[in-house]
Design an enzyme around this catalytic site. Structure first.
Site, PDB file in Angstrom:
ATOM      1  N   ASP A   1      -1.860  -5.523  -9.340  1.00 33.65           N
ATOM      2  CA  ASP A   1      -1.510  -4.428  -8.982  1.00 33.65           C
ATOM      3  C   ASP A   1      -2.075  -3.112  -8.315  1.00 33.65           C
ATOM      4  O   ASP A   1      -3.069  -3.168  -7.597  1.00 33.65           O
ATOM      5  CB  ASP A   1       0.106  -3.638  -9.539  1.00 33.65           C
ATOM      6  CG  ASP A   1       0.986  -3.448  -9.100  1.00 33.65           C
ATOM      7  OD1 ASP A   1       0.317  -2.105  -8.350  1.00 33.65           O
ATOM      8  OD2 ASP A   1       2.114  -2.335  -9.563  1.00 33.65           O
TER       9      ASP A   1
ATOM     10  N   ASN B   1      -1.845  -4.222  -1.664  1.00 34.70           N
ATOM     11  CA  ASN B   1      -2.074  -3.253  -3.244  1.00 34.70           C
ATOM     12  C   ASN B   1      -3.694  -2.711  -3.705  1.00 34.70           C
ATOM     13  O   ASN B   1      -3.628  -2.350  -2.445  1.00 34.70           O
ATOM     14  CB  ASN B   1      -1.622  -3.843  -5.099  1.00 34.70           C
ATOM     15  CG  ASN B   1       0.114  -3.024  -5.020  1.00 34.70           C
ATOM     16  OD1 ASN B   1      -0.626  -2.083  -5.234  1.00 34.70           O
ATOM     17  ND2 ASN B   1       0.965  -4.074  -5.302  1.00 34.70           N
TER      18      ASN B   1
ATOM     19  N   ARG C   1       7.483  -0.169   3.943  1.00 34.66           N
ATOM     20  CA  ARG C   1       6.804   1.361   4.580  1.00 34.66           C
ATOM     21  C   ARG C   1       5.578   0.882   3.438  1.00 34.66           C
ATOM     22  O   ARG C   1       5.010  -0.739   3.027  1.00 34.66           O
ATOM     23  CB  ARG C   1       8.112   1.127   3.215  1.00 34.66           C
ATOM     24  CG  ARG C   1       7.519   0.661   1.844  1.00 34.66           C
ATOM     25  CD  ARG C   1       8.214   1.377   0.603  1.00 34.66           C
ATOM     26  NE  ARG C   1       8.103   0.429  -0.760  1.00 34.66           N
ATOM     27  CZ  ARG C   1       7.188   0.119  -1.733  1.00 34.66           C
ATOM     28  NH1 ARG C   1       5.912   0.382  -1.232  1.00 34.66           N
ATOM     29  NH2 ARG C   1       7.145  -0.253  -2.537  1.00 34.66           N
TER      30      ARG C   1
ATOM     31  N   GLU D   1      11.581  -3.324  -1.536  1.00 32.41           N
ATOM     32  CA  GLU D   1      11.958  -4.763  -2.619  1.00 32.41           C
ATOM     33  C   GLU D   1      13.428  -5.138  -2.377  1.00 32.41           C
ATOM     34  O   GLU D   1      14.005  -3.886  -2.155  1.00 32.41           O
ATOM     35  CB  GLU D   1      10.961  -4.669  -3.405  1.00 32.41           C
ATOM     36  CG  GLU D   1       9.800  -4.822  -3.279  1.00 32.41           C
ATOM     37  CD  GLU D   1       8.806  -4.419  -4.593  1.00 32.41           C
ATOM     38  OE1 GLU D   1       8.403  -5.050  -5.050  1.00 32.41           O
ATOM     39  OE2 GLU D   1       8.691  -3.105  -4.749  1.00 32.41           O
TER      40      GLU D   1
END
Length: 249
Positions: A154, A104, A51, A71
């Site tokens: 992140d 990220n 994704r 995940e």
């Protein structure tokens, strides 16, 4: 509210109005009033478990976004399945590189000569030479390695002084970095561990908004941090962000 058939991982404004989104492994246009979604391009077709994750529009109006494997639990996944892509205004797509774990945070330097990027499980903030005319990136290098207590990098954004802000998943903080020196210059701690992304907002972009996650948390963890999964506003930082760029296609 608009319900869609796949996770929406990033949203950007379009110059022509409405939005462009990453939806599952698709770049798509979203028209809010019509409640309609039109796919531009489908990527990673050979990887049904993938994704999109984070995405952002560059200063020339191109939409950069990267993928990852779904995940098993937070930060646990099949490694090296993702890639970084750009959707151009003519709706063509370029793949910059693959072998990404968790694509990220991303942003561009104020002079538009450097692209900053995070692949979370490298525990690093990386920089590339960036060509504004073509959207090409090259010469990848690490500018900051996260310390143990900062945990996993992140989401990321840049301020008007050219410094980077990085949300630290499992680190409960946002850190401010100087990309020139590779040094951390500020830490802002939050009352939750799993801080996921950060951006500037408010009338003059002087407020920071920080998202957090609560997936995979048990009752004991929730009782310790009941605000997990919330969005936080940080004021009084003394710096401002820059307005987001809009997709030109």
């Amino acid at each position: 509210m608009l319900s869609l058939d796949a996770p929406v991982s990033s949203v950007a404004l379009r110059k022509s109005g409405d939005y462009v989104v990453t939806l599952g492994t698709r770049f798509a246009a979203l028209k809010w009033k019509d409640q309609s979604v039109t796919t531009f391009v489908h990527v990673d077709k050979d990887k049904p478990n993938n994704r999109f994750n984070d995405g952002k529009v560059d200063p020339a109006g191109r939409f950069f976004a990267g993928t990852m494997a779904e995940e098993i639990r937070p930060a646990v996944l099949e490694r090296h399945q993702g890639a970084l892509y750009t959707l151009f205004p003519d709706h063509s797509v370029v793949k910059h590189f693959d072998q990404v774990d968790i694509s990220n945070g991303l942003d561009w330097s104020l002079d538009h000569k450097t692209f900053f990027y995070i692949d979370s499980l490298s525990y690093s903030v990386d920089a590339f030479d960036y060509d504004l005319q073509t959207g090409k990136i090259s010469n990848r290098r690490s500018i900051y390695k996260l310390e143990k207590e900062e945990s996993i990098p992140d989401g990321m954004c840049i301020d008007t002084e050219g410094k980077l802000w990085v949300a630290c998943y499992d680190g409960g903080r946002v850190i401010r970095l100087d990309p020139e020196t590779g040094k951390r210059i500020q830490t802002v701690k939050l009352p939750v561990d799993n801080t996921t992304s950060c951006c500037f907002g408010g009338k003059d972009y002087s407020e920071m908004y920080v998202t957090s996650a609560c997936q995979g948390m048990d009752d004991e963890s929730f009782s310790r941090q009941p605000q997990a999964g919330g969005i936080f506003k940080i004021t009084g930082l003394g710096v401002k962000g820059i307005p987001p760029h809009s997709f030109a296609g």
